[in-house]
Design a protein around this motif. Structure first.
Motif, PDB file in Angstrom:
ATOM      1  N   LEU A  17      -7.770  10.661   1.478  1.00 57.08           N
ATOM      2  CA  LEU A  17      -8.311  12.000   1.689  1.00 57.08           C
ATOM      3  C   LEU A  17      -9.297  12.384   0.582  1.00 57.08           C
ATOM      4  O   LEU A  17     -10.318  13.019   0.842  1.00 57.08           O
ATOM      5  CB  LEU A  17      -7.178  13.023   1.772  1.00 57.08           C
ATOM      6  N   ALA A  18      -9.008  11.985  -0.667  1.00 53.64           N
ATOM      7  CA  ALA A  18      -9.942  12.249  -1.765  1.00 53.64           C
ATOM      8  C   ALA A  18     -11.265  11.515  -1.519  1.00 53.64           C
ATOM      9  O   ALA A  18     -12.354  12.071  -1.758  1.00 53.64           O
ATOM     10  CB  ALA A  18      -9.335  11.815  -3.096  1.00 53.64           C
ATOM     11  N   ALA A  19     -11.170  10.278  -1.046  1.00 53.51           N
ATOM     12  CA  ALA A  19     -12.382   9.516  -0.735  1.00 53.51           C
ATOM     13  C   ALA A  19     -13.163  10.175   0.397  1.00 53.51           C
ATOM     14  O   ALA A  19     -14.403  10.215   0.376  1.00 53.51           O
ATOM     15  CB  ALA A  19     -12.023   8.082  -0.363  1.00 53.51           C
ATOM     16  N   ILE A  20     -12.444  10.711   1.378  1.00 55.19           N
ATOM     17  CA  ILE A  20     -13.108  11.410   2.483  1.00 55.19           C
ATOM     18  C   ILE A  20     -13.827  12.654   1.978  1.00 55.19           C
ATOM     19  O   ILE A  20     -14.956  12.952   2.388  1.00 55.19           O
ATOM     20  CB  ILE A  20     -12.082  11.771   3.575  1.00 55.19           C
ATOM     21  N   VAL A  21     -13.170  13.396   1.075  1.00 55.59           N
ATOM     22  CA  VAL A  21     -13.807  14.581   0.491  1.00 55.59           C
ATOM     23  C   VAL A  21     -15.120  14.199  -0.195  1.00 55.59           C
ATOM     24  O   VAL A  21     -16.163  14.839   0.006  1.00 55.59           O
ATOM     25  CB  VAL A  21     -12.869  15.282  -0.509  1.00 55.59           C
ATOM     26  N   LEU A  53       1.099  16.536   2.469  1.00 59.82           N
ATOM     27  CA  LEU A  53       1.481  15.962   1.177  1.00 59.82           C
ATOM     28  C   LEU A  53       2.059  16.963   0.192  1.00 59.82           C
ATOM     29  O   LEU A  53       2.541  16.571  -0.867  1.00 59.82           O
ATOM     30  CB  LEU A  53       0.251  15.289   0.541  1.00 59.82           C
ATOM     31  N   GLY A  54       1.980  18.253   0.491  1.00 59.88           N
ATOM     32  CA  GLY A  54       2.565  19.258  -0.388  1.00 59.88           C
ATOM     33  C   GLY A  54       1.551  19.920  -1.297  1.00 59.88           C
ATOM     34  O   GLY A  54       0.386  19.517  -1.369  1.00 59.88           O
ATOM     35  N   PRO A  55       1.993  20.958  -2.040  1.00 55.23           N
ATOM     36  CA  PRO A  55       1.059  21.775  -2.823  1.00 55.23           C
ATOM     37  C   PRO A  55       0.420  21.067  -4.016  1.00 55.23           C
ATOM     38  O   PRO A  55      -0.722  21.370  -4.371  1.00 55.23           O
ATOM     39  CB  PRO A  55       1.919  22.959  -3.281  1.00 55.23           C
ATOM     40  N   VAL A  56       1.141  20.150  -4.659  1.00 52.22           N
ATOM     41  CA  VAL A  56       0.584  19.490  -5.843  1.00 52.22           C
ATOM     42  C   VAL A  56      -0.559  18.555  -5.437  1.00 52.22           C
ATOM     43  O   VAL A  56      -1.672  18.632  -5.992  1.00 52.22           O
ATOM     44  CB  VAL A  56       1.673  18.708  -6.597  1.00 52.22           C
ATOM     45  N   ARG A  57      -0.297  17.689  -4.487  1.00 47.77           N
ATOM     46  CA  ARG A  57      -1.354  16.781  -4.035  1.00 47.77           C
ATOM     47  C   ARG A  57      -2.456  17.543  -3.309  1.00 47.77           C
ATOM     48  O   ARG A  57      -3.635  17.203  -3.407  1.00 47.77           O
ATOM     49  CB  ARG A  57      -0.757  15.687  -3.146  1.00 47.77           C
ATOM     50  N   GLY A  58      -2.065  18.592  -2.574  1.00 46.02           N
ATOM     51  CA  GLY A  58      -3.065  19.426  -1.932  1.00 46.02           C
ATOM     52  C   GLY A  58      -3.967  20.105  -2.943  1.00 46.02           C
ATOM     53  O   GLY A  58      -5.183  20.183  -2.763  1.00 46.02           O
ATOM     54  N   GLY A  59      -3.371  20.595  -4.046  1.00 43.66           N
ATOM     55  CA  GLY A  59      -4.165  21.197  -5.110  1.00 43.66           C
ATOM     56  C   GLY A  59      -5.100  20.203  -5.759  1.00 43.66           C
ATOM     57  O   GLY A  59      -6.243  20.537  -6.115  1.00 43.66           O
ATOM     58  N   PHE A  60      -4.632  18.967  -5.920  1.00 42.21           N
ATOM     59  CA  PHE A  60      -5.495  17.915  -6.477  1.00 42.21           C
ATOM     60  C   PHE A  60      -6.699  17.671  -5.569  1.00 42.21           C
ATOM     61  O   PHE A  60      -7.841  17.576  -6.039  1.00 42.21           O
ATOM     62  CB  PHE A  60      -4.701  16.621  -6.650  1.00 42.21           C
ATOM     63  N   LEU A  61      -6.454  17.585  -4.264  1.00 41.55           N
ATOM     64  CA  LEU A  61      -7.564  17.387  -3.329  1.00 41.55           C
ATOM     65  C   LEU A  61      -8.527  18.572  -3.372  1.00 41.55           C
ATOM     66  O   LEU A  61      -9.744  18.395  -3.275  1.00 41.55           O
ATOM     67  CB  LEU A  61      -7.017  17.187  -1.912  1.00 41.55           C
ATOM     68  N   GLY A  62      -7.970  19.783  -3.542  1.00 44.67           N
ATOM     69  CA  GLY A  62      -8.832  20.949  -3.696  1.00 44.67           C
ATOM     70  C   GLY A  62      -9.693  20.861  -4.945  1.00 44.67           C
ATOM     71  O   GLY A  62     -10.865  21.272  -4.945  1.00 44.67           O
ATOM     72  N   ALA A  63      -9.123  20.314  -6.026  1.00 41.99           N
ATOM     73  CA  ALA A  63      -9.898  20.145  -7.262  1.00 41.99           C
ATOM     74  C   ALA A  63     -11.032  19.142  -7.060  1.00 41.99           C
ATOM     75  O   ALA A  63     -12.137  19.320  -7.604  1.00 41.99           O
ATOM     76  CB  ALA A  63      -8.981  19.687  -8.396  1.00 41.99           C
TER      77      ALA A  63
END
Length: 201
Positions: A17-21, A53-63
């Motif tokens: 997902l990070a790569a997709i972003v 994936l939850g709030p922590v990984r979701g927050g990372f993807l948001g970053a």
């Protein structure tokens, strides 16, 4: 052993997902540009990450989304470039904070809705709406708060605001909600192997 397998899957999906972003951010897939208006679809993988994936990984993807958004300010986005020229710290805050909170909100809200809703579709769609609005409302609010007294190319802020954000809000909400809700349901069922066991009316 199963916990290790789940963590590997979650880490792999986070990386994907990070790569997709990043891919979407630096190709035409991530933005619809109409003159000075820039409509982003990068909310979609962040909402998906928060839900699955939850709030922590979701927050990372948001970053990651926030970092690419701030980078766009130096790579030809006229509105972002104008914000940076006026106040770079405020521009950075507006790029990062709303985007990080997309994933956090999606990650916290989704399990609550799954717990109390009798229809899993309500959980996916409700979370997609909340995540998309988190980005739009906070970004707009921060831009208004930091830059409402500014001028852009000789035009007052509110003239730019009326044309820029009305289009953004409508399109980002519609596209983000439909795609995020649909894809998250697929990922949750087939990638993470945790199909919802809720009664569907």
């Amino acid at each position: 052993m199963r916990n290790i397998s789940n963590k590997v899957r979650q880490t792999t999906l986070t990386a994907i997902l990070a790569a997709i972003v990043i891919l979407m951010a630096f190709t035409p897939l991530g933005y619809l540009r109409i003159g000075p208006v820039s409509i982003t679809f990068l909310v979609i993988p962040v909402v998906i990450g928060g839900m699955t994936l939850g709030p922590v990984r979701g927050g990372f993807l948001g970053a990651v989304f926030g970092a690419t958004s701030f980078a766009q300010c130096f790579m030809g986005d006229p509105f972002g470039a104008a914000l940076v020229s006026l106040n770079p710290m405020a521009a950075a805050a507006a790029c990062f904070i709303p985007r990080i909170l997309i994933g956090v909100v999606a990650g916290l809200l989704f399990p609550l809705l799954m717990k109390f809703s009798k229809n899993s579709a309500v959980s996916f769609i409700g979370t997609a709406v909340a995540g998309t609005l988190t980005n739009t409302v906070l970004f707009v609010g921060m831009v208004v708060g930091f830059f409402q007294g500014s001028y852009f190319g000789g035009s007052p802020f509110w003239t730019i605001f009326a044309g820029f954000f009305t289009v953004n809000v409508a399109l980002e909400l519609v596209v983000g909600v439909i795609v995020s809700a649909a894809l998250s349901a697929v990922l949750d069922r087939f990638v993470l192997n945790r199909a919802p066991q809720l009664a569907v009316e």
